[in-house]
Design an enzyme around this catalytic site. Structure first.
Site, PDB file in Angstrom:
ATOM      1  CG  HIS A  17       5.314   4.559  -3.923  1.00 53.50           C
ATOM      2  ND1 HIS A  17       5.800   3.375  -3.439  1.00 53.50           N
ATOM      3  CD2 HIS A  17       4.443   5.014  -3.371  1.00 53.50           C
ATOM      4  CE1 HIS A  17       5.243   3.308  -2.022  1.00 53.50           C
ATOM      5  NE2 HIS A  17       4.385   4.252  -1.998  1.00 53.50           N
TER       6      HIS A  17
ATOM      7  CE  LYS B 233       4.512   5.579  11.108  1.00 52.44           C
ATOM      8  NZ  LYS B 233       3.865   5.917   9.866  1.00 52.44           N
TER       9      LYS B 233
ATOM     10  NE  ARG C 170      -2.572   1.756  -2.085  1.00 46.56           N
ATOM     11  CZ  ARG C 170      -2.635   0.775  -1.020  1.00 46.56           C
ATOM     12  NH1 ARG C 170      -2.661  -0.468  -1.181  1.00 46.56           N
ATOM     13  NH2 ARG C 170      -2.783   1.320   0.332  1.00 46.56           N
TER      14      ARG C 170
ATOM     15  CB  SER D 132       5.273   0.197   1.169  1.00 45.72           C
ATOM     16  OG  SER D 132       5.709   1.026   0.034  1.00 45.72           O
TER      17      SER D 132
END
Length: 153
Positions: free
Chosen positions: A18, A42, A91, A129
């Site tokens: 990031h 979440k 990615r 993450s």
């Protein structure tokens, strides 16, 4: 017109990938808002306050960076902040397919907001993450995957 980009994410936690995307994007924009998305359905490993503090410390002194949190659609947050760009890092090919669909929906919702993709530096392409959280849950060392200014025990 000021070139404002929103870089949205949960940043639970922020990673070196990031950080790299944000630093590489700085010359492209007048301002980058690192936007921490809050989704009450979440659960996160780190509090919103921890994530805000980490990101602020990583980019301390960088006048083109703001850190904010938001709920709801990213596109609505962009409109509120007068941002005409959404910044995303890619990615893998799977990231591209997922992000492409979201960017096309966002474009349907707001024709004046473009998504800008930067390809992750290969050294960071395996870092996510989710993986960092899994390592942490299992008491592993994540220091090579997160920015140096973070203090995660």
């Amino acid at each position: 017109m000021e070139r404002i980009a929103v870089f949205p994410g949960s940043f639970d936690p922020i990673t070196k990938g990031h950080e790299s995307i944000i630093r590489r994007a700085l010359p492209l924009f007048d301002k980058i808002i690192i936007a921490i998305g809050v989704n009450s359905s979440k659960s996160t490993m780190f509090t919103l306050q921890q994530r805000e503090e980490w990101i602020s410390s990583i980019f301390a002194g960088e006048k083109k960076i703001e850190v904010k949190s938001y709920e709801g659609l990213t596109i609505d947050f962009c409109k509120k902040e007068k941002a005409h760009f959404i910044l995303r890092g890619l990615r893998t090919q799977a990231d591209f397919e997922y992000e492409k669909a979201i960017s096309q929906m966002n474009l349907a919702l707001a024709k004046d907001i473009e998504t800008v993709f930067l390809i992750t530096d290969p050294v960071y392409s395996a870092i996510s993450s989710t993986i960092v959280r899994d390592i942490l849950r299992n008491k592993g060392d994540v220091s090579s995957f997160i920015p140096e200014k973070m203090n995660i025990a």
